[in-house]
Design a protein around this motif. Structure first.
Motif, PDB file in Angstrom:
ATOM      1  N   GLU A   1      17.688  19.671 -11.908  1.00 43.94           N
ATOM      2  CA  GLU A   1      16.453  19.102 -12.444  1.00 43.94           C
ATOM      3  C   GLU A   1      16.208  17.716 -11.855  1.00 43.94           C
ATOM      4  N   LEU A   2      17.258  16.889 -11.796  1.00 47.16           N
ATOM      5  CA  LEU A   2      17.106  15.547 -11.249  1.00 47.16           C
ATOM      6  C   LEU A   2      16.701  15.600  -9.784  1.00 47.16           C
ATOM      7  N   GLN A   3      17.383  16.415  -8.983  1.00 42.89           N
ATOM      8  CA  GLN A   3      17.055  16.511  -7.558  1.00 42.89           C
ATOM      9  C   GLN A   3      15.619  16.993  -7.357  1.00 42.89           C
ATOM     10  N   THR A   4      15.203  17.955  -8.156  1.00 43.45           N
ATOM     11  CA  THR A   4      13.841  18.485  -8.043  1.00 43.45           C
ATOM     12  C   THR A   4      12.809  17.418  -8.381  1.00 43.45           C
ATOM     13  N   ARG A   5      13.044  16.687  -9.453  1.00 46.80           N
ATOM     14  CA  ARG A   5      12.100  15.629  -9.841  1.00 46.80           C
ATOM     15  C   ARG A   5      12.078  14.494  -8.828  1.00 46.80           C
ATOM     16  N   VAL A   6      13.241  14.140  -8.306  1.00 44.05           N
ATOM     17  CA  VAL A   6      13.300  13.082  -7.298  1.00 44.05           C
ATOM     18  C   VAL A   6      12.509  13.487  -6.056  1.00 44.05           C
ATOM     19  N   LYS A   7      12.731  14.698  -5.565  1.00 44.71           N
ATOM     20  CA  LYS A   7      11.979  15.169  -4.391  1.00 44.71           C
ATOM     21  C   LYS A   7      10.479  15.173  -4.668  1.00 44.71           C
ATOM     22  N   SER A   8      10.098  15.657  -5.837  1.00 49.05           N
ATOM     23  CA  SER A   8       8.685  15.730  -6.197  1.00 49.05           C
ATOM     24  C   SER A   8       8.057  14.341  -6.269  1.00 49.05           C
ATOM     25  N   LEU A   9       8.733  13.400  -6.916  1.00 49.68           N
ATOM     26  CA  LEU A   9       8.187  12.050  -7.038  1.00 49.68           C
ATOM     27  C   LEU A   9       8.148  11.327  -5.692  1.00 49.68           C
ATOM     28  N   LEU A  10       9.130  11.581  -4.834  1.00 50.66           N
ATOM     29  CA  LEU A  10       9.089  10.989  -3.494  1.00 50.66           C
ATOM     30  C   LEU A  10       7.938  11.573  -2.682  1.00 50.66           C
ATOM     31  N   ARG A  11       7.696  12.867  -2.852  1.00 50.36           N
ATOM     32  CA  ARG A  11       6.570  13.501  -2.165  1.00 50.36           C
ATOM     33  C   ARG A  11       5.249  12.861  -2.630  1.00 50.36           C
ATOM     34  N   VAL A  12       5.107  12.657  -3.934  1.00 50.44           N
ATOM     35  CA  VAL A  12       3.900  12.016  -4.478  1.00 50.44           C
ATOM     36  C   VAL A  12       3.743  10.616  -3.896  1.00 50.44           C
ATOM     37  N   ARG A  13       4.828   9.859  -3.884  1.00 48.33           N
ATOM     38  CA  ARG A  13       4.795   8.486  -3.359  1.00 48.33           C
ATOM     39  C   ARG A  13       4.320   8.473  -1.907  1.00 48.33           C
ATOM     40  N   HIS A  14       4.880   9.355  -1.104  1.00 50.74           N
ATOM     41  CA  HIS A  14       4.529   9.356   0.320  1.00 50.74           C
ATOM     42  C   HIS A  14       3.140   9.944   0.575  1.00 50.74           C
ATOM     43  N   LEU A  15       2.728  10.895  -0.226  1.00 55.21           N
ATOM     44  CA  LEU A  15       1.354  11.402  -0.096  1.00 55.21           C
ATOM     45  C   LEU A  15       0.342  10.317  -0.436  1.00 55.21           C
ATOM     46  N   LYS A  16       0.633   9.524  -1.468  1.00 50.87           N
ATOM     47  CA  LYS A  16      -0.251   8.399  -1.808  1.00 50.87           C
ATOM     48  C   LYS A  16      -0.320   7.403  -0.651  1.00 50.87           C
ATOM     49  N   SER A  17       0.824   7.123  -0.057  1.00 46.30           N
ATOM     50  CA  SER A  17       0.860   6.191   1.080  1.00 46.30           C
ATOM     51  C   SER A  17       0.049   6.720   2.249  1.00 46.30           C
ATOM     52  N   GLU A  18       0.205   8.007   2.519  1.00 51.29           N
ATOM     53  CA  GLU A  18      -0.544   8.608   3.627  1.00 51.29           C
ATOM     54  C   GLU A  18      -2.043   8.631   3.342  1.00 51.29           C
ATOM     55  N   LEU A  19      -2.400   8.861   2.099  1.00 52.02           N
ATOM     56  CA  LEU A  19      -3.814   8.830   1.727  1.00 52.02           C
ATOM     57  C   LEU A  19      -4.383   7.432   1.955  1.00 52.02           C
ATOM     58  N   GLU A  20      -3.644   6.417   1.543  1.00 57.07           N
ATOM     59  CA  GLU A  20      -4.091   5.035   1.760  1.00 57.07           C
ATOM     60  C   GLU A  20      -4.250   4.740   3.252  1.00 57.07           C
ATOM     61  N   ARG A  21      -3.283   5.189   4.053  1.00 59.91           N
ATOM     62  CA  ARG A  21      -3.366   4.980   5.504  1.00 59.91           C
ATOM     63  C   ARG A  21      -4.575   5.699   6.093  1.00 59.91           C
ATOM     64  N   ALA A  22      -4.821   6.924   5.639  1.00 59.17           N
ATOM     65  CA  ALA A  22      -5.958   7.693   6.151  1.00 59.17           C
ATOM     66  C   ALA A  22      -7.270   7.025   5.765  1.00 59.17           C
ATOM     67  N   LEU A  23      -7.360   6.539   4.534  1.00 56.78           N
ATOM     68  CA  LEU A  23      -8.585   5.862   4.089  1.00 56.78           C
ATOM     69  C   LEU A  23      -8.812   4.573   4.873  1.00 56.78           C
ATOM     70  N   THR A  24      -7.743   3.831   5.123  1.00 56.76           N
ATOM     71  CA  THR A  24      -7.847   2.613   5.924  1.00 56.76           C
ATOM     72  C   THR A  24      -8.315   2.952   7.334  1.00 56.76           C
ATOM     73  N   TYR A  25      -7.742   4.000   7.901  1.00 54.81           N
ATOM     74  CA  TYR A  25      -8.105   4.457   9.240  1.00 54.81           C
ATOM     75  C   TYR A  25      -9.584   4.855   9.286  1.00 54.81           C
ATOM     76  N   LEU A  26     -10.044   5.608   8.291  1.00 54.12           N
ATOM     77  CA  LEU A  26     -11.450   6.020   8.242  1.00 54.12           C
ATOM     78  C   LEU A  26     -12.382   4.822   8.081  1.00 54.12           C
ATOM     79  N   ASN A  27     -11.971   3.849   7.273  1.00 48.83           N
ATOM     80  CA  ASN A  27     -12.783   2.635   7.119  1.00 48.83           C
ATOM     81  C   ASN A  27     -12.888   1.870   8.429  1.00 48.83           C
ATOM     82  N   GLU A  28     -11.775   1.823   9.179  1.00 51.30           N
ATOM     83  CA  GLU A  28     -11.801   1.153  10.484  1.00 51.30           C
ATOM     84  C   GLU A  28     -12.752   1.859  11.431  1.00 51.30           C
ATOM     85  N   ILE A  29     -12.710   3.193  11.447  1.00 48.58           N
ATOM     86  CA  ILE A  29     -13.609   3.958  12.306  1.00 48.58           C
ATOM     87  C   ILE A  29     -15.058   3.721  11.897  1.00 48.58           C
ATOM     88  N   GLU A  30     -15.305   3.737  10.609  1.00 46.31           N
ATOM     89  CA  GLU A  30     -16.664   3.519  10.097  1.00 46.31           C
ATOM     90  C   GLU A  30     -17.179   2.136  10.481  1.00 46.31           C
TER      91      GLU A  30
END
Length: 169
Positions: free
Chosen positions: A133-162
């Motif tokens: 259970e701990l390993q599963t939750r840790v992987k899931s929360l790390l995935r969420v953390r990194h997806l949020k980071s990637e979303l922020e990077r993508a939004l920043t990238y799109l704003n730069e292009i715009e």
């Protein structure tokens, strides 16, 4: 579109599907009981994450500033500052609000879970902790953390292009 045809920042997002982001992750374990820390470390040893340890709430805040963890496994009942207080401080600070927090505690009453939620915890697990259970939750929360980071990077990238497009006009 193939991953190599994507812009460099978008290529990184594709890698989230194969868990390579976990090797770049830092997990902070915060617990005043050395045996609990050792157990959590043993449960996480099969994951290729960097592990940092703090012995209480004050130490946790110092370690967050020094190591910028992606995930915190946070005990609630600690000296000097409770896990609830640590969570509330981290979630109210714009620099640390996106760090994922998994409260790991012996408390399991509904009121405790509500208080953890009000403080901003991202997840809650009761002791004794189950390894899978701990390993599963840790992987899931790390995935969420990194997806949020990637979303922020993508939004920043799109704003730069715009902005580039509007200045070119």
């Amino acid at each position: 579109m193939t991953p190599s045809a994507l812009p460099p920042k978008a290529q990184d997002t594709v890698n989230l599907n194969n868990d390579t982001f976990i090797t770049q992750s830092t997990v902070l374990i915060v617990d005043d009981n050395a045996q609990n820390v050792e157990l959590l470390q043993a449960f996480l040893e099969s994951l290729p994450v960097k592990i940092v340890v703090a012995v209480d709430g004050e130490d946790a805040l110092e370690k967050v500033a020094a190591h910028n963890p992606d995930l915190i496994l946070l005990d609630v009942m600690m000296p000097r500052m409770s896990g609830f207080q640590v969570c509330k401080r981290l979630k109210s600070d714009p620099k640390t609000k996106d760090i994922q927090i998994l409260m790991v505690t012996a408390l399991n009453e509904l009121g405790d879970i509500e208080q953890a939620s009000e403080c901003g915890t991202d997840d809650f697990v009761s002791k004794p902790v189950n390894k899978v259970e701990l390993q599963t939750r840790v992987k899931s929360l790390l995935r969420v953390r990194h997806l949020k980071s990637e979303l922020e990077r993508a939004l920043t990238y799109l704003n730069e292009i715009e902005q580039d497009d509007t200045t070119a006009l």
